[in-house]
Design an enzyme around this catalytic site. Structure first.
Site, PDB file in Angstrom:
ATOM      1  N   GLU A  79       0.805  -1.208   0.000  1.00 29.57           N
ATOM      2  CA  GLU A  79       0.000   0.000   0.000  1.00 29.57           C
ATOM      3  C   GLU A  79       0.851   1.278   0.000  1.00 29.57           C
ATOM      4  O   GLU A  79       0.569   2.215  -0.721  1.00 29.57           O
ATOM      5  CB  GLU A  79      -0.903  -0.033   1.254  1.00 29.57           C
ATOM      6  CG  GLU A  79      -1.771   1.178   1.451  1.00 29.57           C
ATOM      7  CD  GLU A  79      -3.076   1.076   0.684  1.00 29.57           C
ATOM      8  OE1 GLU A  79      -3.223   0.108  -0.074  1.00 29.57           O
ATOM      9  OE2 GLU A  79      -3.912   1.974   0.841  1.00 29.57           O
ATOM     10  N   ASP A  80       1.892   1.293   0.805  1.00 31.50           N
ATOM     11  CA  ASP A  80       2.601   2.560   1.049  1.00 31.50           C
ATOM     12  C   ASP A  80       3.928   2.712   0.330  1.00 31.50           C
ATOM     13  O   ASP A  80       4.460   3.820   0.257  1.00 31.50           O
ATOM     14  CB  ASP A  80       2.866   2.735   2.556  1.00 31.50           C
ATOM     15  CG  ASP A  80       1.582   3.026   3.314  1.00 31.50           C
ATOM     16  OD1 ASP A  80       0.560   3.242   2.647  1.00 31.50           O
ATOM     17  OD2 ASP A  80       1.610   3.016   4.551  1.00 31.50           O
ATOM     18  N   ASP A 115     -25.146  -0.891  40.509  1.00 34.79           N
ATOM     19  CA  ASP A 115     -25.665  -1.560  41.692  1.00 34.79           C
ATOM     20  C   ASP A 115     -25.453  -3.057  41.663  1.00 34.79           C
ATOM     21  O   ASP A 115     -25.666  -3.736  42.651  1.00 34.79           O
ATOM     22  CB  ASP A 115     -27.176  -1.291  41.827  1.00 34.79           C
ATOM     23  CG  ASP A 115     -27.412  -0.276  42.921  1.00 34.79           C
ATOM     24  OD1 ASP A 115     -26.412   0.077  43.582  1.00 34.79           O
ATOM     25  OD2 ASP A 115     -28.560   0.154  43.096  1.00 34.79           O
TER      26      ASP A 115
END
Ligand code: MN
Length: 702
Positions: free
Chosen positions: A76-77, A259
């Protein structure tokens, strides 16, 4: 941030030396590929893949997943191709990286109208290997952990996507710990104020509750001791996002939610779970209707545990979960626990194996027993990743289709009319063949033309029943009207040679012939003629009741207009074009095939009036007709371009081209050219002759 050496150290705890070295190699490859790139935080980019691999190492994932984690942003990069990774690290790792990249490229946000649940399914369908999802989840987890450095808008976008897509996927895979972290980080990024307020409230409540928690814990431990059972008691707190959701969804107040006191008792084996259950039911009164046995009947994602709620001292509700350590591991890590267990011992003990299977069985109803981890992945893959593809309409709607579906299936799924009139398609904005199988995540756009009709060839590749039925139906209608039309012309032509016409044949005579043939309507008869099932001249003689008479010579041939459609075809052997003398050869069921008058294939039946009929081209014939030309010319550079240029210049169209070299000097080129008629063909040939070095041009006829 520990470096690769620290990680390698940890890996050697469960991987072999060779595998650890492969992971190291992947790290150094990534370091070089990302050289000069920095993360938003200013760190070297490679720290990110290293952190992702480290998350996967916590789950004891296999070395290929870790290598893929190191390399997950490389395609991708850095523009390094998948093939390069294949050459360096082998096919599996390259496929994993490619799978992760594809998921990364998928921009969920731009498809605003799409439904989140279908996106989850789509993401699952896109990954062919479960490990792709696990690497992607780890990638997203690290990005979420380091979200702070991003701008507000980007941060919110990623957080929203995480809450809508990745947290539910983690949940589907039974990975509770990861889901909780996704949700709390996502909540914090989306609503920092609310998240902080709840966090502070929980901190305050913890202080107030401390005394009660300790007292309950002590009494539970005491109870186990008394019964001679060993187990670990831990207090549980809801995570912030689930408190928030409870407050919003169930409109409960913070105090109501807080609670409840929740504990988990973790024991050694299943048998102990039930004994502990008995013991605590003895200690405090159980709340009717709240006991759930998820051990006997696990949840869909494989979760196993006993749940019960007790009335504690002063009536405080106490929620208790009882499970074994292995169930606890499974509940936290889900599918990833499979790797965790497998690696902790050399052999896969039966219990672990069964647990891994249980998970699979719950989610997938897995039938067969998985033998080893690869087979396990294989079976998970088949069942987890659905047999559907998910594609987008241009408006962002998601369509679910069976695997192997084509653009034509898609068109019919959108609407029958869209299917019937479709002529082309764009997949991800590019023109693509209609027959191409669609891939999940693609955007499909259908180009349609009014009046267009389905193509019989589509039946060879459509996979959905809907498309098939509609194509068949449309073709049947089309074929019917076309064959009726041709039949009528054939019949009238014969009748003309008797100097009459269908209109002049008395109705009772027509009815008599229909009865004779046992047909319902006259159109049925005409269709039969058009399809070549009945000979026009035989029918004509029946209509005229002129059995005894000799058939006079047919006067004038039947005119072919080029628009006859499915019932008329042009012979491949002699490829006639308008201007050529032609005959029609009738064959049963196929309608009429047009041959050249001189075609050798029909020479035997040429003068049989039952098989052949004289044809002529109509004056207004239209269409494109293919002819094959053989061009001999001197070999020269750019020869194909020259030929194509001249054909083009004469308004012809090259459909096919092939070339053999004869003796180094002379080339023989076979061209299939589409033209309107003989005049047009002559123009093409003339143009070709003007090319330098052309020696001979012939039209080839088989
Ligand atoms: Mn990444």
């Amino acid at each position: 941030m520990p470096g690769i050496d620290a990680l390698a150290d940890r890996l050697s705890g469960y991987l072999g030396d060779e595998q650890v070295n492969l992971v190291r190699r992947a790290y150094f490859y990534a370091e070089q590929a990302h050289d000069g790139q920095r993360r938003r935080s200013g760190e070297a980019y490679v720290t990110h893949p290293l952190a992702v691999a480290s998350i996967l190492a916590d789950m004891h994932m296999d070395h290929q997943s870790l290598m893929a984690a190191m390399l997950h942003d490389v395609i991708e990069d850095t523009g390094i191709a998948k093939e390069a990774l294949h050459a360096q690290f082998g096919e599996s790792v390259a496929e994993l990286v490619d799978g992760v990249s594809k998921l990364t490229q998928m921009n969920f946000e731009t498809k605003a109208e799409a439904q989140a649940e279908n996106f989850q399914k789509m993401a699952m369908a896109m990954a062919r290997d479960i490990r792709v999802i696990l690497v992607k989840l780890a990638d997203r987890l690290h990005n979420m952990r380091t979200l702070e450095v991003l701008s507000g808008e980007k941060r919110r976008r990623i957080a929203k996507e995480t809450l809508e897509i990745y947290a539910p996927i983690a949940n589907r895979l039974g990975m509770h710990s990861m889901r909780v972290e996704f949700e709390d980080l996502g909540f914090k990024a989306m609503h920092p104020m609310r998240s902080e307020r709840i966090r502070a409230a929980v901190r305050r409540a913890r202080g107030n509750r401390k005394e009660i928690v300790t007292r309950i814990e002590e009494s539970l431990l005491h109870c186990l001791e008394r019964e001679g059972l060993s187990g670990e008691v831990v207090g549980r707190e809801k995570h912030l996002y689930s408190i928030y959701q409870k407050m919003r969804g169930k409109r409960k107040s913070f105090n109501e939610i807080m609670d409840v006191y929740a504990f988990r008792i973790v024991v050694d084996k299943v048998d102990t779970c039930y004994r502990v259950l008995g013991a605590v039911h003895n200690l405090y009164k159980p709340l009717p209707g709240r006991f759930k046995d998820y051990i006997a009947i696990p949840k869909a994602n494989g979760y196993q545990s006993l749940h019960t709620t007790l009335f504690g001292m002063h009536g405080v509700p106490i929620e208790i979960q009882i499970r074994t350590r292995e169930m606890e591991e499974m509940a936290n890590n889900g599918i990833a626990a499979h790797w965790l267990y497998k690696s902790s011992e050399d052999e896969l003990p039966k219990g672990n194996h069964a647990r891994a299977r249980q998970w699979v069985k719950g989610v997938l109803e897995l039938q067969q027993r998985a033998g080893n981890s690869l087979e396990f992945i294989e079976s998970v893959k088949i069942d987890l990743f659905p047999d559907e593809v998910y594609v987008f309409t241009p408006k962002g709607r998601i369509m679910e289709l069976p695997k192997g579906s084509t653009a034509v299936d898609f068109a019919y799924a959108v609407h029958t009319d869209v299917g019937n009139t479709c002529i082309a398609c764009r997949i991800n904005r590019r023109l693509a063949p209609l027959s191409q199988a669609l891939e999940s995540g693609s955007t499909v756009e259908i180009v349609s033309a009014p009046g267009a009709r389905p193509n019989p060839a589509w039946l060879n590749f459509v996979v959905t029943g809907k498309a098939r039925t509609h194509i068949r139906h449309a073709l049947k209608l089309q074929r019917r009207s076309e064959s009726v039309n041709l039949g009528e012309r054939l019949l009238n032509k014969v009748l003309a040679s008797f100097e009459t016409h269908l209109d002049k044949v008395p109705a009772e005579r027509q009815l008599a012939v229909l009865n004779e043939y046992r047909l319902e309507t006259f159109d049925d008869l005409l269709e039969d003629i058009g399809l070549g099932n009945r000979m026009a001249y035989v029918v004509a003689r029946r209509l005229l009741a002129s059995d005894g008479e000799e058939l006079p010579n047919a006067e004038g041939p039947l005119a072919i207009r080029g628009t006859e459609g499915l019932v008329l075809s042009y012979a491949k052997c002699c490829t006639p074009i308008p201007g050529d003398p032609i005959v029609g050869h009738l064959s049963a069921g196929k309608g009429m095939v047009v041959h050249m008058d001189t075609c050798r294939n029909i020479s035997e039946v040429r003068h049989n009036p039952e098989k052949c009929i004289q044809l002529a081209w109509a004056k207004d014939v239209t269409g494109e007709f293919n002819v094959e030309l053989r061009v001999e010319l001197e070999h020269q550079r750019g020869l194909i371009a020259l030929l194509a240029g001249s054909v083009n210049a004469a308004d012809g169209n090259i459909e096919k081209i092939s070339m053999d070299e004869r003796d180094g000097r002379v080339s023989v080129v076979q061209l299939v050219v589409s033209v309107h008629d003989r005049v047009h063909l002559a123009r093409v040939i003339k143009k070709l002759r003007t090319l330098p070095g052309v020696m001979r041009i012939t039209r080839t006829k088989a």
